[in-house]
Design a protein around this motif. Structure first.
Motif, PDB file in Angstrom:
ATOM      1  N   ALA A  65     104.227  70.612  33.408  1.00  0.00           N
ATOM      2  CA  ALA A  65     102.706  70.152  33.543  1.00  0.00           C
ATOM      3  C   ALA A  65     102.482  68.919  34.664  1.00  0.00           C
ATOM      4  N   ARG A  66     103.579  68.280  35.172  1.00  0.00           N
ATOM      5  CA  ARG A  66     103.624  67.315  35.815  1.00  0.00           C
ATOM      6  C   ARG A  66     102.627  66.108  35.645  1.00  0.00           C
ATOM      7  N   ARG A  67     102.553  65.630  34.519  1.00  0.00           N
ATOM      8  CA  ARG A  67     101.887  64.649  33.961  1.00  0.00           C
ATOM      9  C   ARG A  67     102.307  64.125  32.557  1.00  0.00           C
ATOM     10  N   SER A 103     100.972  64.066  39.120  1.00  0.00           N
ATOM     11  CA  SER A 103     100.716  64.431  40.279  1.00  0.00           C
ATOM     12  C   SER A 103      99.214  64.380  40.731  1.00  0.00           C
ATOM     13  N   GLU A 130      97.246  66.368  42.661  1.00  0.00           N
ATOM     14  CA  GLU A 130      96.704  67.595  42.864  1.00  0.00           C
ATOM     15  C   GLU A 130      96.495  68.207  41.331  1.00  0.00           C
ATOM     16  N   THR A 131      97.290  67.951  40.348  1.00  0.00           N
ATOM     17  CA  THR A 131      97.291  68.366  38.914  1.00  0.00           C
ATOM     18  C   THR A 131      96.082  67.629  38.455  1.00  0.00           C
ATOM     19  N   SER A 181      92.511  68.760  39.584  1.00  0.00           N
ATOM     20  CA  SER A 181      92.029  69.827  38.698  1.00  0.00           C
ATOM     21  C   SER A 181      91.654  69.887  37.529  1.00  0.00           C
ATOM     22  N   ASN A 229     104.787  77.471  44.174  1.00  0.00           N
ATOM     23  CA  ASN A 229     103.816  78.460  44.070  1.00  0.00           C
ATOM     24  C   ASN A 229     104.403  79.704  44.734  1.00  0.00           C
ATOM     25  N   ARG A 262     107.757  71.035  44.989  1.00  0.00           N
ATOM     26  CA  ARG A 262     107.037  71.422  44.002  1.00  0.00           C
ATOM     27  C   ARG A 262     107.579  72.457  43.112  1.00  0.00           C
ATOM     28  N   THR A 277     109.548  73.987  39.969  1.00  0.00           N
ATOM     29  CA  THR A 277     109.441  73.747  38.353  1.00  0.00           C
ATOM     30  C   THR A 277     110.652  73.925  37.845  1.00  0.00           C
TER      31      THR A 277
END
Length: 843
Positions: free
Chosen positions: A394-396, A416, A418-419, A422, A530, A552, A554
């Motif tokens: 989830a990068r958080r 992050s 960007e996350t 969103s 991605n 980036r 995972t």
């Protein structure tokens, strides 16, 4: 669950205190229960020593001693039994030292656990845990004892070490089933956090009672298989030759004494070529190498991992800490309310009140250094009422903090930018994205904060309420490159190692780092996670072949990249988080840094005491040098011993009615010839020898080359026999004894380098000194009256000794010429094959 186990749990719960045990209680319990470790049956020094006598070679030598006694040659019996004892003592000393070396290395890998004692959170060694201790665990921790959960949040545990099922199990203090409120030693906390009380330690744990105690299962490596194949090839060759020799000599046997004499000579001759010192030399080199690697900050958890380390040709790593200094500095905060940003950042720091911080991150350290004391004072009394640890996918990270002065609570999300954009409501996302890209191109990392005010209660669900956040801004952080980073990448290239960066950082940051260290050229493509996600296997294979940096990505994508790389390469992977564990287990060589999560260190083959890529690359080079030195023994055995064996066997059958050398002379000579090889671990190696990963697995090619040189040696030896005469007397036997010892002791000086011996690196003082000492000892044995009479020697005339010295010098010179010519011939053949392969690929 047994009643006995229930009583343990109930007792622990009854005496549980959130404030933990007192120091006096801990002392009492340590004396009562002992340390938290598995008590395994230890192999005593006496058992280890006795074990050395139980091997086929010793049985053969003991049989030879019995035969010698039957012939009333008691001096031969004494010498043979002395050799048996000496060999066993040497093996015992080396095995004992090797065991101690492994123990010493394991002690260097620390494993700490966070406990509450005397009402304070402190870090202690896991071995100091006692029943009744209050312990705090989070994602990435390995459960160090059997525990009863007292408090928990979003807890998920992997219990595959007990159940064999790798699917995580949900656990918690509120579960009705007692088993789901217990954590068992060896389990891994995959998600969430908990506070527990210890109810069983050491051998009283579930893991301590079952057969899954030991993780020291011996892994048979490719190199070890090659060594076994080499040994069996030699034995088959010996067996066939001995059968032919005995068949040819059968007509000259007229009595039991004749048969015993032939058998003794045959056994002694076989012993000269059996690579009996190979296991000992391998152990010496590996254990010494492991200790030397430890001095270079590389801790090897199993000796066989040194081989895998030497074979690595692709090294995957995250840039953080290994290429950069892992020392983040905040350069600027981009936010409309910088003061509130800093307040939330400071209030959300993990383990703020823990003196010995286990979980502190480089981001937290950066904020602690950057935020002024005045702001820290304003939020000093803020409380973290709930939190979810950082989720790599989830990068958080999520934290709920409470301001007691205003009685307000906030859900704070850190991760992050960007996350978080969103998940947030903001009208300025385009401007923020531009600033993020710009700072990334300058090599800056970013950490953003989003929040919302909430009405907190114990039933509040963080995940379901993580929406409609307010994007507060982000911090620009600089993580400077290590000064050695670029040179390390160049060193890796020289060693035939391809470095690939698999990072969770942004595309811009990854590109900046890649270009700065020379890993990415202008115009070279860098793929994001991605893009990787959308690729087919064929597309991914092409991408990982062409691309050196992936951004980036995972943990699942890292795993898939390593899986595809392993199809045609030996892959090393450096990781430090809980989600790196699958990739670490998949890689041929798993590397973790000393401050990695428990599960990462547990999955690793190698632990770095210093988190720098140069340490890994230096370790790979040194790992290869260890096997270059082991291979020197193989070349020595094939060239010297095989030449000796075939020349004596042929000479005995074709020319001599009597044995050309006495069995005790052969056995003593064999012992003398092998002794200097015990010091080969200290020898230096040529740079050319460690420049390719194949150096570790080239036993078969070594055997072919060395066999050719062994045939040359056999022919040269036969020519010398003809020179000294075919009559078997004391003078001839002394001459042959010295000739064999001199030539075979000097063979190692030649074969230690592919080039002419005078052009290679200088031999170590220990190796050179050992060769000179045992050459002098060989001469002394023939001149000292007691040893000369005992072993059947006679002093050589000066002219014979001068001839012997000249012939030995000529032999080493010719052997060196033949060695260089043969290596050059093989290199040309390999070059032609490579060119043909390139042409066929183009077609």
């Amino acid at each position: 669950m047994s009643q006995f186990k229930k009583s343990f749990v109930e007792s622990a719960v009854k005496n549980y205190s959130p404030n933990g045990l007192t120091s006096d209680q801990v002392k009492t319990k340590l004396e009562l229960f002992g340390e938290n470790s598995f008590v395994k049956e230890k192999l005593t020094s006496w058992k280890t020593f006795c074990k050395q006598f139980i091997n086929p070679l010793n049985f053969i030598l003991i049989f030879a001693a019995v035969l010698s006694a039957f012939m009333e040659d008691y001096s031969g019996t004494i010498i043979i039994m002395t050799i048996v004892i000496l060999n066993s003592v040497l093996s015992f000393v080396q095995e004992y030292r090797s065991g101690k070396a492994v123990e010493k290395l394991s002690e260097l890998i620390e494993r700490k656990v966070l406990v509450i004692r005397d009402s304070e959170q402190v870090l202690i060694d896991v071995h100091q845990l006692v029943p009744g201790d209050t312990i705090i665990l989070r994602a990435g921790d390995i459960v160090p004892a059997d525990l009863k959960i007292m408090e928990s949040s979003n807890l998920s545990v992997n219990e595959s070490q007990l159940t064999g099922e790798s699917v995580p199990v949900s656990k918690g203090c509120a579960h009705k089933d007692l088993n789901t409120t217990l954590l068992f030693s060896g389990s891994v906390i995959e998600r969430g956090q908990c506070q527990c009380v210890v109810y069983a330690t050491g051998n009283q744990t579930e893991l301590g009672k079952i057969a899954l105690l030991s993780k020291d299962t011996k892994k048979v490596t490719q190199y070890q298989k090659s060594l076994t194949e080499f040994s069996f090839s030699i034995l088959r060759m010996i067996g066939a030759t001995i059968v032919l020799m005995l068949s040819a000599k059968i007509i000259s046997i007229h009595s039991a004494n004749d048969l015993a004499e032939v058998m003794l000579f045959t056994i002694a001759l076989a012993m000269t070529v059996v690579p009996e010192a190979l296991p000992m030399i391998t152990t010496i080199n590996l254990s010494y190498g492991a200790l030397q690697l430890a001095k270079q900050k590389v801790i090897v958890k199993r000796l066989s991992a040194i081989e895998d380390l030497g074979r690595v040709n692709i090294l995957c790593t995250d840039k953080t800490g290994t290429l950069t200094q892992d020392c983040l500095t905040i350069k600027e905060i981009i936010s409309e309310d910088k003061e509130f940003f800093q307040k939330l950042a400071y209030a959300s720091i993990e383990d703020l009140n823990v003196k010995n911080k286990k979980y502190v991150t480089s981001f937290d350290r950066a904020f602690l250094q950057y935020i002024p004391k005045s702001i820290k004072a304003q939020v000093e009394d803020w409380v973290q009422v709930n939190s979810l640890p950082f989720d790599p996918a989830a990068r958080r990270r999520r934290v709920i903090v409470k301001n007691p002065y205003e009685n307000t609570s906030y859900l704070v999300v850190i991760g992050s930018p960007e996350t978080l954009l969103s998940l947030s409501q903001t009208n300025d996302s385009q401007n923020f994205n531009q600033l993020i890209v710009q700072s990334g191109k300058q090599g800056m990392r970013q950490l953003a904060i989003a929040y919302k005010q909430i009405d907190y209660c114990s039933e509040f669900d963080i995940l379901s309420n993580e929406k409609d956040l307010i994007f507060l801004g982000f911090a620009k952080l600089l993580d400077p490159l290590r000064k050695t980073a670029k040179a390390t990448i160049n060193q890796a290239k020289e060693l035939g190692i391809t470095v690939k960066i698999l990072t969770g950082d942004s595309l811009e940051v990854a590109a900046y780092i890649g270009k700065e260290i020379g890993l990415v050229q202008d115009g070279e493509k860098i793929y994001s996670g991605n893009e990787v996600e959308k690729m087919t296997d064929l597309q991914l294979d092409k991408a990982i072949k062409e691309c050196s940096v992936f951004a980036r990505v995972t943990p699942e994508q890292k795993y898939n990249i390593i899986k595809r790389l392993k199809l045609n390469n030996v892959v090393g992977y450096q990781g430090d988080g809980i989600n790196d564990a699958p990739s670490l287990k998949l890689a041929d060589v798993a590397v973790a840094v000393h401050n990695a999560t428990d599960v990462a260190k547990d999955s690793a083959d190698i632990v770095l005491l210093e988190d720098e890529l140069k340490v890994i690359v230096d370790g790979i080079r040194y790992g290869r040098s260890i096997f270059v030195n082991i291979n020197k023994y193989i070349k020595h055995a094939m060239i010297g011993n095989i030449g000796n064996f075939f020349s004596l066997a042929f000479f005995y059958v074709a020319f001599s009615a009597d044995v050309p050398m006495l069995p005790i002379q052969l056995l003593i000579g064999n012992l003398i010839q092998d002794m200097p090889l015990m010091s080969v671990f200290s020898d230096s190696v040529d740079d050319e020898e460690v420049s390719k990963p194949q150096v570790v697995s080239q036993v078969k090619s070594l055997m072919k080359t060395s066999l050719g040189l062994g045939i040359f040696t056999a022919v040269y030896y036969l020519a010398y026999f003809m020179l000294v005469g075919t009559e078997a007397n004391a003078l001839t036997q002394t001459n042959l004894f010295l000739f064999y010892n001199f030539t075979q002791l000097l063979v190692i000086i030649s074969v230690r380098s592919k080039n002419f011996f005078w052009k290679g690196t200088k031999p170590s003082r220990l190796l050179l000194g050992s060769v000179v000492f045992f050459m002098a000892l060989s001469v002394a044995l023939t001149y000292i009256p007691f040893t000369a009479d005992f072993m059947g020697f006679t002093p050589l005339p000066l002219t014979d000794f001068a001839t012997l010295s000249i012939v030995t010098g000529v032999f080493i010179f010719l052997l060196d010429l033949a060695k260089v010519a043969l290596n050059s011939f093989q290199t040309n053949i390999l070059a032609r094959k490579a060119n043909n392969l390139v042409r066929s690929t183009k077609i």
